[in-house]
Design a protein around this motif. Structure first.
Motif, mmCIF file in Angstrom:
data_model
loop_
_atom_site.group_PDB
_atom_site.id
_atom_site.type_symbol
_atom_site.label_atom_id
_atom_site.label_comp_id
_atom_site.label_asym_id
_atom_site.label_seq_id
_atom_site.Cartn_x
_atom_site.Cartn_y
_atom_site.Cartn_z
ATOM 1 N N LEU A 318 33.098 52.282 132.746
ATOM 2 C CA LEU A 318 33.221 51.004 133.393
ATOM 3 C C LEU A 318 32.252 50.197 133.871
ATOM 4 C CD1 LEU A 318 36.574 51.581 135.469
ATOM 5 C CD2 LEU A 318 36.333 50.085 133.495
ATOM 6 N N LEU A 319 31.348 51.238 134.667
ATOM 7 C CA LEU A 319 30.156 50.516 135.150
ATOM 8 C C LEU A 319 29.017 50.064 134.473
ATOM 9 C CD1 LEU A 319 28.335 50.105 137.691
ATOM 10 C CD2 LEU A 319 27.584 52.601 137.381
ATOM 11 N N SER A 320 29.038 50.863 133.169
ATOM 12 C CA SER A 320 28.172 50.538 132.003
ATOM 13 C C SER A 320 28.709 48.982 131.306
ATOM 14 C CB SER A 320 28.168 51.486 130.825
ATOM 15 O OG SER A 320 27.164 51.160 129.895
ATOM 16 N N GLN A 321 29.863 49.008 131.210
ATOM 17 C CA GLN A 321 30.493 47.775 130.606
ATOM 18 C C GLN A 321 30.539 46.425 131.863
ATOM 19 O OE1 GLN A 321 31.314 47.337 127.551
ATOM 20 N NE2 GLN A 321 32.703 45.490 127.794
ATOM 21 N N CYS A 322 30.535 46.998 132.963
ATOM 22 C CA CYS A 322 30.228 45.982 133.979
ATOM 23 C C CYS A 322 28.706 45.309 134.007
ATOM 24 C CB CYS A 322 30.789 46.370 135.359
ATOM 25 S SG CYS A 322 30.906 45.237 136.601
ATOM 26 N N ASN A 323 27.866 46.417 133.896
ATOM 27 C CA ASN A 323 26.341 46.021 133.812
ATOM 28 C C ASN A 323 26.198 45.024 132.595
ATOM 29 O OD1 ASN A 323 25.828 47.402 136.152
ATOM 30 N ND2 ASN A 323 25.106 49.400 135.313
ATOM 31 N N LEU A 324 26.877 45.443 131.558
ATOM 32 C CA LEU A 324 26.644 44.611 130.159
ATOM 33 C C LEU A 324 26.956 43.092 130.625
ATOM 34 C CD1 LEU A 324 26.136 44.090 127.447
ATOM 35 C CD2 LEU A 324 28.524 44.750 126.853
ATOM 36 N N GLY A 325 28.311 42.957 131.275
ATOM 37 C CA GLY A 325 28.574 41.521 131.701
ATOM 38 C C GLY A 325 27.638 40.940 132.478
ATOM 39 N N SER A 326 26.861 41.600 133.450
ATOM 40 C CA SER A 326 25.804 41.217 134.383
ATOM 41 C C SER A 326 24.536 40.532 133.545
ATOM 42 C CB SER A 326 25.394 42.056 135.329
ATOM 43 O OG SER A 326 26.513 42.301 136.265
ATOM 44 N N LEU A 327 24.388 41.604 132.355
ATOM 45 C CA LEU A 327 23.068 41.356 131.731
ATOM 46 C C LEU A 327 23.279 40.136 131.028
ATOM 47 C CD1 LEU A 327 21.813 44.737 130.205
ATOM 48 C CD2 LEU A 327 20.387 43.102 131.455
ATOM 49 N N LEU A 328 24.531 39.999 130.468
ATOM 50 C CA LEU A 328 24.896 38.792 129.598
ATOM 51 C C LEU A 328 24.938 37.368 130.269
ATOM 52 C CD1 LEU A 328 27.908 40.384 127.452
ATOM 53 C CD2 LEU A 328 25.860 39.288 126.529
ATOM 54 N N TYR A 329 25.421 37.680 131.552
ATOM 55 C CA TYR A 329 25.272 36.325 132.752
ATOM 56 C C TYR A 329 23.917 35.902 132.892
ATOM 57 C CZ TYR A 329 26.020 33.306 136.574
ATOM 58 O OH TYR A 329 25.989 32.150 137.309
ATOM 59 N N MET A 330 22.987 36.985 133.100
ATOM 60 C CA MET A 330 21.630 36.632 133.280
ATOM 61 C C MET A 330 21.002 36.117 131.988
ATOM 62 S SD MET A 330 20.984 40.172 135.290
ATOM 63 C CE MET A 330 19.121 40.181 135.507
ATOM 64 N N GLN A 331 21.162 36.526 131.055
ATOM 65 C CA GLN A 331 20.707 35.937 129.867
ATOM 66 C C GLN A 331 21.169 34.583 129.466
ATOM 67 O OE1 GLN A 331 21.260 38.334 126.241
ATOM 68 N NE2 GLN A 331 20.118 36.891 125.187
#
Length: 501
Positions: A318-331
Motif C-alpha cells: 500500500l505504501l509503495s503504491q501511495c508513493n507511486l501516486g506522489s511521484l506521478l503527481y510530482m512529475q
C-alpha cells in the motif's frame, strides 16, 4: 510441704510429657526409617546429565561461533578487541589486524568467494569508513561486487561458473551481491549516474534468477522494458486493473475485456526478497535526488508489480503504491512547469494569446503557430501537455487503488497495523490535492476533509498542517471564482505538496 512437692512433681511430669510430644513430631522419639539407597544406574544418569549441562554451557560461553580456520580466528579476535570499548575503539589498530587476517587467509588458500573471506573484507571496509577513508572503503566493496558479478554472470560450465556449488549457493550469492550493491551506492551518493548503473546491473541479475524459477508465465519481470522512455506512455495507454484472488493476481483489460491470471510466487524470491526491494526503492530514491522523476516513476511501477508477484506484506505494498501516486503527481507538476515555459516562448514567437495556447490540434492548426514555431518546439509542446495529463490520470489511479485495496482488510487487521491507516490518509489527501489542481472544488473539499478525519483518527499529526494548507488554498480559490477573478496557475516554481513517506 508434701503438697508443694506433689505439685512440683506433677508439673515436672507435664513438662516432660510436653517436651517429649514436641520432639516426637519430628521423629526423635521413634526409630529412624530405613534409608532408600539410590540405584547405581540413576546415579550414573545424574552424573551424565550434570556433565552434559556443564559441557553445553562451556561450549556456548567459550567455543567460537564461526567457521574461520583457527589461525585466522586468532588474528580476528585481536581486531574485534581493538575496535571494541575494551580496546578503546582503536579502529586503526583493528584495521591492521583485519588486513593481517586477510593476508593470512590468502596464504592458507581460503576461497575468496566464501562468506569467511568476504566477511574479513567487509570488516576492513567498515574500518575504512570509520576512519573516513571512504575511497579505500569503496575500493574494497567494489572488489567484492566485481567478484560476485564475474561469478554470477559467467558462462555455463566455465571455471568461474563452476565455483557456484548449487542453486541455493547461487541465490545466497545474489543476496550478498544486492547488499554490497546498496553499500556501494551509499558511498557514491554524489554520483547518481554511477549509482543508477550499479543498482540496475545487480537488480537484473536477481531478476534473471527469479524468471528462471518462475517458468513459462506471463508474470515475468523485465526491468529494462519498464524503465525505457516509452514505458510510462505504454502504461497509460493501456487500461488495466489488478485484483488479488487467493494466491493469484487477476489482470483485466477494461478496454478489451481480456483477463489473465498470474500465480503469486513468493518462494522464488527467497532468500533475497528484502534485498531486492530495498535496492528497487533505493534506485527510485536515487532518481528522485537526481531530478529524474520520470525514471523514478517507472522504477516504482516495476517495483509494485514485482511486489504483487512476491506476495509482499500488504501494508508495504500500500505504501509503495501511495508513493507511486506522489511521484506521478510530482512529475505532473514538473511537466506543467515545462509547459508554462514553452507556452511563453510560443506566445512571444507567434503573438498568440498565452491563455489560448494548449496541446489541442486546434491550436497547432493555426497558421501563425506553424509558420513561426519550429517543428521541434511544436512536438515538444504536444508531448509535454499529453504527458502531464497522463501523469495526473495515473496518479489518481494509484491513490484510488490504495483506497480500494485497503477496503479488503478486516478492521481488526487495520487496527493492528496503524501504518495502513496512515497510508490511506495520505492517499485521500493526494486525491484532494489533485482535484484542487484540476479545479474540481467539491471533490477536493470532500477528499481533504476526509483525509483530515482519517489522519486524526490514526494520530498521524505530520500531515495535518499540509491538509489545512490545502483547504485554505481551496477556500481562497472558491472565493476568486465566485467573484469572477482570475486564478493564476502559471507560476513556474511549483510547491511540491505531496511528499514521499
Amino acid at each position: 510441704m508434701s503438697l508443694l512437692k506433689s505439685r512440683l512433681l506433677c508439673r515436672t511430669r507435664e513438662a516432660n510429657f510436653l517436651l517429649r510430644r514436641r520432639f516426637s513430631q519430628y521423629g526423635y522419639s521413634n526409630a529412624y526409617p530405613p534409608v532408600n539407597k539410590t540405584p547405581w544406574y540413576k546415579k550414573l544418569l545424574y552424573v551424565t546429565t550434570g556433565f552434559g549441562v556443564l559441557t553445553g554451557y562451556a561450549y556456548y560461553m567459550w567455543w567460537p561461533k564461526h567457521t574461520f580456520p583457527s589461525s585466522v580466528a586468532k588474528i580476528l579476535r585481536k581486531g574485534l578487541w581493538a575496535e571494541s570499548d575494551r580496546g578503546e575503539f582503536d579502529y586503526q589498530l583493528a584495521l591492521k589486524h583485519y588486513l593481517e587476517a586477510l593476508e593470512h587467509a590468502q596464504e592458507i588458500g581460503l576461497d575468496p568467494l566464501s562468506d569467511e573471506y568476504t566477511g574479513i573484507q567487509l570488516k576492513i571496509g567498515e574500518m575504512f569508513e570509520r576512519l573516513n577513508m571512504l575511497a579505500d572503503a569503496a575500493y574494497i566493496y567494489n572488489e567484492i561486487a566485481t567478484l560476485y558479478l564475474t561469478v554470477l554472470t559467467a558462462a555455463p560450465n566455465s571455471e568461474d561458473a563452476l565455483r557456484i556449488k548449487d542453486r541455493k549457493h547461487r541465490r545466497h550469492l545474489i543476496q550478498k551481491d544486492l547488499r554490497i550493491a546498496t553499500k556501494l551506492v551509499s558511498l557514491n551518493a554524489t554520483n547518481p549516474s554511477l549509482a543508477k548503473a550499479i543498482l540496475i546491473t545487480h537488480l537484473i541479475i536477481a531478476q534473471d534468477e527469479v524468471n528462471k524459477l518462475m517458468g513459462p508465465t506471463p508474470g515475468k519481470l523485465n526491468l529494462i522494458n519498464k524503465i525505457k522512455p516509452e514505458g510510462l506512455k505504454q502504461q497509460a495507454s493501456e487500461s488495466y486493473t489488478a485484483v488479488l484472488e487467493n494466491d493469484e493476481i487477476v489482470i483485466k483489460n477494461s478496454a478489451t475485456g481480456e483477463e489473465s491470471r498470474i500465480k503469486k510466487t513468493p518462494e522464488v524470491w527467497e532468500p533475497f526478497t528484502d534485498e531486492f526491494f530495498n535496492a528497487m526503492d533505493l534506485l527510485s530514491a536515487v532518481c528522485i535526488s537526481a531530478g529524474d522523476l520520470a525514471m523514478a516513476t517507472k522504477v516504482k511501477i516495476a517495483m509494485n508489480e514485482a511486489m504483487l508477484l512476491a506476495d509482499i506484506e500488504p501494508s508495504k505494498m500500500l505504501l509503495s503504491q501511495c508513493n507511486l501516486g506522489s511521484l506521478l503527481y510530482m512529475q505532473a507538476e514538473e511537466l506543467e512547469a515545462q509547459e508554462i515555459g514553452l507556452k511563453r516562448r510560443i506566445s512571444d514567437l507567434t503573438g498568440i494569446d498565452y491563455k489560448d495556447l494548449s496541446g489541442d490540434q486546434d491550436v497547432l492548426a493555426q497558421n501563425k503557430l506553424q509558420e513561426s514555431v519550429p517543428l521541434q518546439d511544436q512536438e515538444s509542446f504536444r508531448n509535454v501537455v499529453k504527458s502531464r495529463e497522463v501523469c495526473l490520470k495515473l496518479a489518481v489511479k494509484s491513490y484510488e487503488s490504495v483506497l480500494q485495496f485497503a477496503k479488503s482488510f478486516p478492521q481488526d487487521f487495520i487496527k493492528e497495523h496503524n501504518e495502513i491507516s496512515e497510508t490511506v490518509a495520505i492517499a485521500t489527501y493526494g486525491l484532494g490535492v489533485i482535484n484542487l489542481h484540476l479545479s474540481h472544488y467539491d471533490k477536493a473539499e470532500r477528499f481533504l476533509r476526509e483525509s483530515r478525519v482519517r489522519a486524526r483518527n490514526c494520530n498521524y499529526d505530520t500531515i495535518l498542517p499540509m491538509i489545512e494548507k490545502e483547504l485554505e488554498k481551496l477556500f481562497n480559490e472558491k472565493k476568486l471564482v465566485k467573484n469572477n477573478a482570475t486564478i493564476r496557475r502559471d507560476i513556474p516554481d511549483i510547491q511540491m505538496d505531496i511528499t514521499l513517506k
